[in-house]
Structures are given as C-alpha cells and as structure tokens.
Design a protein around this motif. Sequence first.
Motif, PDB file in Angstrom:
ATOM      1  N   HIS A 162       0.655 -24.541  24.071  1.00 55.99           N
ATOM      2  CA  HIS A 162       0.164 -23.848  22.488  1.00 55.99           C
ATOM      3  C   HIS A 162      -0.853 -24.145  22.275  1.00 55.99           C
ATOM      4  CE1 HIS A 162       4.848 -21.687  22.260  1.00 55.99           C
ATOM      5  NE2 HIS A 162       4.566 -22.510  22.234  1.00 55.99           N
ATOM      6  N   ASN A 163      -1.436 -24.857  22.964  1.00 55.56           N
ATOM      7  CA  ASN A 163      -3.107 -25.062  22.368  1.00 55.56           C
ATOM      8  C   ASN A 163      -3.762 -24.819  22.727  1.00 55.56           C
ATOM      9  OD1 ASN A 163      -5.283 -26.710  22.850  1.00 55.56           O
ATOM     10  ND2 ASN A 163      -4.646 -28.904  22.972  1.00 55.56           N
ATOM     11  N   PRO A 164      -4.530 -24.090  22.089  1.00 48.44           N
ATOM     12  CA  PRO A 164      -5.497 -23.479  22.340  1.00 48.44           C
ATOM     13  C   PRO A 164      -6.657 -23.870  23.040  1.00 48.44           C
ATOM     14  CG  PRO A 164      -5.388 -23.527  19.918  1.00 48.44           C
ATOM     15  CD  PRO A 164      -4.767 -24.504  20.516  1.00 48.44           C
ATOM     16  N   ALA A 165      -7.164 -25.068  23.838  1.00 48.60           N
ATOM     17  CA  ALA A 165      -8.090 -24.979  25.138  1.00 48.60           C
ATOM     18  C   ALA A 165      -7.406 -24.638  25.859  1.00 48.60           C
ATOM     19  CB  ALA A 165      -7.590 -27.177  24.507  1.00 48.60           C
ATOM     20  N   ARG A 166      -5.825 -24.224  26.015  1.00 44.58           N
ATOM     21  CA  ARG A 166      -5.425 -23.675  27.024  1.00 44.58           C
ATOM     22  C   ARG A 166      -6.461 -22.238  28.182  1.00 44.58           C
ATOM     23  NH1 ARG A 166       0.991 -21.023  27.598  1.00 44.58           N
ATOM     24  NH2 ARG A 166       0.639 -20.329  29.186  1.00 44.58           N
ATOM     25  N   TYR A 167      -6.585 -21.672  26.407  1.00 43.74           N
ATOM     26  CA  TYR A 167      -8.047 -20.116  26.757  1.00 43.74           C
ATOM     27  C   TYR A 167      -9.095 -20.554  27.794  1.00 43.74           C
ATOM     28  CZ  TYR A 167      -4.134 -18.138  24.055  1.00 43.74           C
ATOM     29  OH  TYR A 167      -2.585 -17.896  24.800  1.00 43.74           O
ATOM     30  N   LEU A 168      -9.640 -21.618  27.410  1.00 42.71           N
ATOM     31  CA  LEU A 168     -10.638 -22.203  27.603  1.00 42.71           C
ATOM     32  C   LEU A 168     -10.758 -22.402  28.544  1.00 42.71           C
ATOM     33  CD1 LEU A 168     -13.865 -23.477  27.090  1.00 42.71           C
ATOM     34  CD2 LEU A 168     -12.737 -25.480  26.134  1.00 42.71           C
ATOM     35  N   TYR A 169      -9.243 -23.303  29.413  1.00 49.52           N
ATOM     36  CA  TYR A 169      -9.999 -24.375  30.432  1.00 49.52           C
ATOM     37  C   TYR A 169      -9.561 -22.930  31.242  1.00 49.52           C
ATOM     38  CZ  TYR A 169      -8.367 -28.454  28.544  1.00 49.52           C
ATOM     39  OH  TYR A 169      -8.225 -30.014  27.714  1.00 49.52           O
ATOM     40  N   ARG A 170      -8.355 -21.747  31.157  1.00 53.06           N
ATOM     41  CA  ARG A 170      -8.867 -20.619  32.207  1.00 53.06           C
ATOM     42  C   ARG A 170      -9.734 -19.121  32.103  1.00 53.06           C
ATOM     43  NH1 ARG A 170      -4.087 -17.691  28.818  1.00 53.06           N
ATOM     44  NH2 ARG A 170      -2.042 -18.817  29.362  1.00 53.06           N
ATOM     45  N   LYS A 171     -10.637 -19.196  30.602  1.00 47.71           N
ATOM     46  CA  LYS A 171     -12.412 -18.533  31.025  1.00 47.71           C
ATOM     47  C   LYS A 171     -12.638 -19.248  31.430  1.00 47.71           C
ATOM     48  CE  LYS A 171     -15.906 -19.326  27.539  1.00 47.71           C
ATOM     49  NZ  LYS A 171     -16.617 -19.383  26.649  1.00 47.71           N
ATOM     50  N   LEU A 172     -12.776 -20.891  32.287  1.00 49.62           N
ATOM     51  CA  LEU A 172     -13.327 -21.844  32.619  1.00 49.62           C
ATOM     52  C   LEU A 172     -12.804 -21.887  34.095  1.00 49.62           C
ATOM     53  CD1 LEU A 172     -14.551 -25.093  30.305  1.00 49.62           C
ATOM     54  CD2 LEU A 172     -16.012 -22.607  31.460  1.00 49.62           C
ATOM     55  N   GLY A 173     -12.315 -21.469  34.927  1.00 52.27           N
ATOM     56  CA  GLY A 173     -11.628 -20.816  36.027  1.00 52.27           C
ATOM     57  C   GLY A 173     -10.566 -21.732  36.470  1.00 52.27           C
ATOM     58  N   PHE A 174      -9.692 -22.249  35.319  1.00 51.94           N
ATOM     59  CA  PHE A 174      -9.163 -23.068  35.693  1.00 51.94           C
ATOM     60  C   PHE A 174      -7.335 -22.111  36.115  1.00 51.94           C
ATOM     61  CE2 PHE A 174     -11.527 -26.308  33.708  1.00 51.94           C
ATOM     62  CZ  PHE A 174     -10.893 -27.558  34.263  1.00 51.94           C
ATOM     63  N   ILE A 175      -5.986 -22.797  37.134  1.00 54.59           N
ATOM     64  CA  ILE A 175      -5.364 -21.846  37.110  1.00 54.59           C
ATOM     65  C   ILE A 175      -4.381 -22.397  36.955  1.00 54.59           C
ATOM     66  CG2 ILE A 175      -4.748 -20.520  39.048  1.00 54.59           C
ATOM     67  CD1 ILE A 175      -6.577 -20.386  40.547  1.00 54.59           C
ATOM     68  N   GLU A 176      -3.177 -21.813  36.325  1.00 57.83           N
ATOM     69  CA  GLU A 176      -1.877 -22.362  35.893  1.00 57.83           C
ATOM     70  C   GLU A 176      -0.841 -22.233  37.056  1.00 57.83           C
ATOM     71  OE1 GLU A 176      -0.081 -19.896  32.563  1.00 57.83           O
ATOM     72  OE2 GLU A 176      -1.997 -20.876  31.063  1.00 57.83           O
ATOM     73  N   GLN A 177      -0.664 -23.485  37.260  1.00 61.64           N
ATOM     74  CA  GLN A 177      -0.093 -23.754  38.635  1.00 61.64           C
ATOM     75  C   GLN A 177       1.964 -23.561  38.466  1.00 61.64           C
ATOM     76  OE1 GLN A 177      -1.493 -25.164  41.712  1.00 61.64           O
ATOM     77  NE2 GLN A 177      -3.020 -24.195  40.480  1.00 61.64           N
ATOM     78  N   SER A 178       1.834 -24.233  37.175  1.00 58.88           N
ATOM     79  CA  SER A 178       3.395 -24.308  36.506  1.00 58.88           C
ATOM     80  C   SER A 178       3.451 -25.066  35.099  1.00 58.88           C
ATOM     81  CB  SER A 178       4.333 -25.604  37.914  1.00 58.88           C
ATOM     82  OG  SER A 178       3.625 -26.968  36.908  1.00 58.88           O
ATOM     83  N   LEU A 179       4.598 -24.547  34.900  1.00 57.05           N
ATOM     84  CA  LEU A 179       4.539 -24.129  33.450  1.00 57.05           C
ATOM     85  C   LEU A 179       5.925 -25.094  33.265  1.00 57.05           C
ATOM     86  CD1 LEU A 179       4.692 -23.976  30.417  1.00 57.05           C
ATOM     87  CD2 LEU A 179       6.562 -21.762  31.251  1.00 57.05           C
ATOM     88  N   ALA A 180       5.857 -26.292  32.903  1.00 53.48           N
ATOM     89  CA  ALA A 180       7.451 -27.500  32.373  1.00 53.48           C
ATOM     90  C   ALA A 180       7.468 -27.628  31.120  1.00 53.48           C
ATOM     91  CB  ALA A 180       7.744 -28.953  33.505  1.00 53.48           C
TER      92      ALA A 180
END
Length: 150
Positions: A121-139
């Motif tokens: 739920h951290n808004p930084a997650r959207y920044l990471y996506r914008k900068l090319g980070f790819i979600e690997q897994s959800l725990a």
Amino acid sequence: MLIFTEATQQNEVFLFEVFKSTKMEQFIPMNMPEEQLEVLMHMQFRAQQMSYRSHYPSAHHELIMIQDQQAGYIITDQHGDEIRLVFIALLPHFRNQGYGTSILEQLQNKAGVISLQVDEHNPARYLYRKLGFIEQSLASPYVWMQWQRQ
C-alpha cells in the motif's frame, strides 16, 4: 543538491524521526495515548534497526542531505553490480518533489540489478514501477520488486 553521508550512532534521533514519519499513519487508528505511542514507535525502530543489521551486516547506512539539510536516510547492501535497497525514506516535507526519483536514478546508474521490498500500500510502489522496477512476487503485505539494466 543530493549528498549522501555515513549515518552514525550520533544520528539516531534523526533516524528515528524519519522512521516515525513513515509509520505514524499506521498507528493513529489505535487511539493510544501519546506516551504509549512513542514507546511503541521506539520499540519498532529498534527492532527494525536490529533486523537490518542482522540480515545485512555489510550494508551502507547513509543520511540523505538535500541542500545541506538532513532530509532522510537510505540503507543499501551492494554486492558486485547488485544493490539491495533495504530502506529509503524522506521526511514528509521533502517528499513528492523529485528527490526520490533522483536517488533511485543514481542507484540505477551504478547497478546492474536493484531489488527491494515495499509495502503493497506504499505510494512509492508506483514510483518504482515508473522507474522500471518489475514486481516479482507478493507476500502480503510486501511486494518484491526488481530493476535490471537492459
């Protein structure tokens, strides 16, 4: 201008203030007396610090300085061209001004791979996506993300 300097034991009060600024919203609904909340926050902070030092003994703990002001801190653990972003936070009045993007871009310039874990739920997650980070897994409640140089 962004500058990184080594965080030391003398910076602990500041580090706690940064930590508290990232966690306070989670604890407000508990309606705890202020003194109790402060004790709980200190316990959480100490536990987090001990955990990071135990799991990442070679990590770099650095203050983030913006225009000669202490603005936040970052913990990274680098092995070769791989960087694990263990923790990053800015004080509220430095957020949403492009500093986080600049910091992450600096890391991307010196890494082949960057991995991190972020609260879902951290808004930084959207920044990471914008900068090319790819979600690997959800725990839940955390998402593992990774960026890799192309």
